[in-house]
Design a protein around this motif. Sequence first.
Motif, PDB file in Angstrom:
ATOM      1  N   HIS A  77      67.905  82.934 112.442  1.00  0.00           N
ATOM      2  CA  HIS A  77      67.706  82.967 113.881  1.00  0.00           C
ATOM      3  C   HIS A  77      66.247  82.926 114.275  1.00  0.00           C
ATOM      4  O   HIS A  77      65.936  82.790 115.435  1.00  0.00           O
ATOM      5  N   ALA A 126      73.892  87.867 113.834  1.00  0.00           N
ATOM      6  CA  ALA A 126      74.877  86.999 113.187  1.00  0.00           C
ATOM      7  C   ALA A 126      74.330  85.625 112.842  1.00  0.00           C
ATOM      8  O   ALA A 126      74.937  84.901 112.062  1.00  0.00           O
ATOM      9  N   SER A 127      73.199  85.256 113.437  1.00  0.00           N
ATOM     10  CA  SER A 127      72.640  83.925 113.202  1.00  0.00           C
ATOM     11  C   SER A 127      71.798  83.945 111.939  1.00  0.00           C
ATOM     12  O   SER A 127      70.752  84.565 111.896  1.00  0.00           O
ATOM     13  N   ALA A 182      72.914  79.391 119.643  1.00  0.00           N
ATOM     14  CA  ALA A 182      73.460  80.307 118.655  1.00  0.00           C
ATOM     15  C   ALA A 182      74.594  81.142 119.228  1.00  0.00           C
ATOM     16  O   ALA A 182      75.500  81.528 118.523  1.00  0.00           O
ATOM     17  N   GLY A 183      74.532  81.427 120.496  1.00  0.00           N
ATOM     18  CA  GLY A 183      75.548  82.255 121.125  1.00  0.00           C
ATOM     19  C   GLY A 183      76.780  81.442 121.489  1.00  0.00           C
ATOM     20  O   GLY A 183      76.821  80.231 121.327  1.00  0.00           O
ATOM     21  N   HIS A 233      66.338  77.711 116.593  1.00  0.00           N
ATOM     22  CA  HIS A 233      67.440  76.819 116.922  1.00  0.00           C
ATOM     23  C   HIS A 233      68.030  77.218 118.258  1.00  0.00           C
ATOM     24  O   HIS A 233      67.817  78.310 118.743  1.00  0.00           O
ATOM     25  N   VAL A 275      74.305  88.285 118.551  1.00  0.00           N
ATOM     26  CA  VAL A 275      74.078  86.872 118.241  1.00  0.00           C
ATOM     27  C   VAL A 275      72.891  86.724 117.288  1.00  0.00           C
ATOM     28  O   VAL A 275      72.955  85.967 116.317  1.00  0.00           O
ATOM     29  N   MET A 276      71.829  87.460 117.566  1.00  0.00           N
ATOM     30  CA  MET A 276      70.649  87.367 116.702  1.00  0.00           C
ATOM     31  C   MET A 276      70.947  87.896 115.298  1.00  0.00           C
ATOM     32  O   MET A 276      70.469  87.349 114.310  1.00  0.00           O
ATOM     33  N   TRP A 301      68.444  94.317 114.616  1.00  0.00           N
ATOM     34  CA  TRP A 301      69.406  93.762 115.574  1.00  0.00           C
ATOM     35  C   TRP A 301      70.632  94.643 115.724  1.00  0.00           C
ATOM     36  O   TRP A 301      71.059  94.915 116.856  1.00  0.00           O
ATOM     37  N   HIS A 344      63.714  83.188 120.394  1.00  0.00           N
ATOM     38  CA  HIS A 344      63.256  81.858 120.031  1.00  0.00           C
ATOM     39  C   HIS A 344      62.243  81.368 121.052  1.00  0.00           C
ATOM     40  O   HIS A 344      62.106  81.913 122.124  1.00  0.00           O
TER      41      HIS A 344
END
Length: 179
Positions: free
Chosen positions: A111, A107-108, A118-119, A115, A104-105, A64, A2
């Motif tokens: 992403h 699952a978001s 996220a983690g 935002h 995290v990327m 990812w 991000h």
Amino acid sequence: MHGPASPGWLLVALCAATGAYCLLRMRSTIEEQRHAAGGEALMGFGMAAMAVPAAVFTPPSWAWPAYAVVFGAAALRALWAARADAHHLHHLVGTSAMVYMAVVMAASPGHHQGHGGAGLPAVTGALLLYFAGYVLLSGVRLLPAGAGTVAGGWGDRPELARACRLSMGIGMVAMLLTL
């Protein structure tokens, strides 16, 4: 990751240059340098690839999980190597952080819209504290290294290896902040 494109490109350049120097270090005549340099090159290039601004390139959905698998394998290798040398514990934390960021990327949902948070805040915070401390300690360790003599070629200069590790620590802090 991000964040705005300009700092993202600076992070890509920093990490790619670090990875390139680590590849050069793999040609060292010192066995310890060669072994450490391979994992550090993987980290540098992996961080560069993950830091490409999302506004420029949106990775496919499989990227990812692929990052997580590659860095998970690197984490297992670092765990195995840590049995003989405690320095590999840092590599274990670094590769585990890369796995965490990739998960995290992945699952978001969205992403790439920029935002924050996220983690898992506790994991992200712990990793930020670790890498911020690592950067400060590495910076202090680098200061006296400049007064020594140059040992061998470019691949055998310990102060450049420490500077690369410092650069990757800074990059990791930047990546975690944008997570």
